[in-house]
Design a protein around this motif. Structure first.
Motif, PDB file in Angstrom:
ATOM      1  N   PHE A 191       0.833  -1.210   0.000  1.00  0.00           N
ATOM      2  CA  PHE A 191       0.000   0.000   0.000  1.00  0.00           C
ATOM      3  C   PHE A 191       0.868   1.260   0.000  1.00  0.00           C
ATOM      4  CE2 PHE A 191      -3.762  -2.444   2.101  1.00  0.00           C
ATOM      5  CZ  PHE A 191      -3.972  -3.098   0.900  1.00  0.00           C
ATOM      6  N   ASP A 240     -10.177  -2.632  -4.244  1.00  0.00           N
ATOM      7  CA  ASP A 240      -9.474  -3.874  -3.909  1.00  0.00           C
ATOM      8  C   ASP A 240      -9.295  -4.682  -5.203  1.00  0.00           C
ATOM      9  OD1 ASP A 240      -9.287  -5.749  -1.023  1.00  0.00           O
ATOM     10  OD2 ASP A 240      -9.017  -6.696  -2.987  1.00  0.00           O
ATOM     11  N   LEU A 283     -10.760  -0.013  -0.569  1.00  0.00           N
ATOM     12  CA  LEU A 283      -9.914   0.055   0.627  1.00  0.00           C
ATOM     13  C   LEU A 283      -9.575   1.506   0.930  1.00  0.00           C
ATOM     14  CD1 LEU A 283      -7.404  -2.810  -0.308  1.00  0.00           C
ATOM     15  CD2 LEU A 283      -9.497  -2.995   1.055  1.00  0.00           C
ATOM     16  N   CYS A 284      -9.718   1.911   2.188  1.00  0.00           N
ATOM     17  CA  CYS A 284      -9.344   3.260   2.637  1.00  0.00           C
ATOM     18  C   CYS A 284      -8.104   3.109   3.522  1.00  0.00           C
ATOM     19  CB  CYS A 284     -10.482   3.907   3.418  1.00  0.00           C
ATOM     20  SG  CYS A 284     -11.963   4.134   2.415  1.00  0.00           S
ATOM     21  N   VAL A 285      -7.056   3.834   3.165  1.00  0.00           N
ATOM     22  CA  VAL A 285      -5.739   3.573   3.761  1.00  0.00           C
ATOM     23  C   VAL A 285      -5.094   4.880   4.233  1.00  0.00           C
ATOM     24  CG1 VAL A 285      -3.470   2.535   3.291  1.00  0.00           C
ATOM     25  CG2 VAL A 285      -5.475   1.715   2.041  1.00  0.00           C
ATOM     26  N   SER A 341     -13.323   7.444   5.438  1.00  0.00           N
ATOM     27  CA  SER A 341     -14.011   6.214   5.001  1.00  0.00           C
ATOM     28  C   SER A 341     -15.510   6.458   4.845  1.00  0.00           C
ATOM     29  CB  SER A 341     -13.779   5.080   6.010  1.00  0.00           C
ATOM     30  OG  SER A 341     -12.409   4.816   6.152  1.00  0.00           O
ATOM     31  N   HIS A 350      -6.000  -0.674   6.826  1.00  0.00           N
ATOM     32  CA  HIS A 350      -6.941  -0.367   5.750  1.00  0.00           C
ATOM     33  C   HIS A 350      -8.344  -0.757   6.185  1.00  0.00           C
ATOM     34  CE1 HIS A 350      -5.140  -4.342   5.103  1.00  0.00           C
ATOM     35  NE2 HIS A 350      -6.309  -4.735   4.600  1.00  0.00           N
TER      36      HIS A 350
END
Ligand code: AMP
Length: 129
Positions: A5, A29, A39-41, A64, A93
């Motif tokens: 990531f 994803d 995905l929130c990272v 998110s 994530h």
């Protein structure tokens, strides 16, 4: 060794990016449970959710939420499910998964999407943010 990531964040490997700000990024994803799985990272490389400092944790949830509301508009689903796992990638994530049935939360059940489908989903979610 940077996580996969961090490599995405640094632009070293490609992703289907739907949102980004100074501290967070959201992308599709690559092996989704359901169409639109995102995905929130956080850009800071921390392994576990509850190891994040409180401010980053709260801001990740706020980021998110924004992405989830767009996802629900962009992808046909009953609601957006949320999960935090991290058994595969040791970089925090939040999984956002458009749900139509309980099995969409099953991480052993995957859907296969073409590059065109990924691109279309990316555009739709981006447009809804
Ligand atoms: P977990 O760490 O168990 O929460 O799962 C990591 C998730 O990251 C899985 O759903 C993978 O499909 C996803 N993933 C791994 N590599 C990539 C990548 N290069 N781009 C997008 N998603 C990825």
């Amino acid at each position: 060794m940077p996580t996969v990531f961090t490599k995405i964040i640094n632009g070293e490997i490609p992703s289907y990016k739907v949102a980004e700000d100074e501290n967070f990024i959201a992308f599709l994803d690559i092996n989704p449970n359901a169409k639109g799985h995102t995905l929130c990272v956080p850009k800071v490389e921390v392994d576990k959710l509850f190891e994040l400092d409180e401010n980053t944790y709260l801001n990740l949830m706020q980021f998110s939420r924004k992405v989830a509301l767009a996802l629900e508009k962009a992808v046909s689903c009953k609601r957006v499910g949320v999960a935090v796992v991290g058994l595969e990638v040791p970089h925090v994530h939040v999984h956002l998964i458009p749900l139509n049935q309980m099995s969409d939360m099953d991480f052993s059940k995957k859907v296969s999407l073409s590059p065109d489908e990924f691109k279309t989903l990316t555009s739709k979610i981006k447009a809804a943010i």
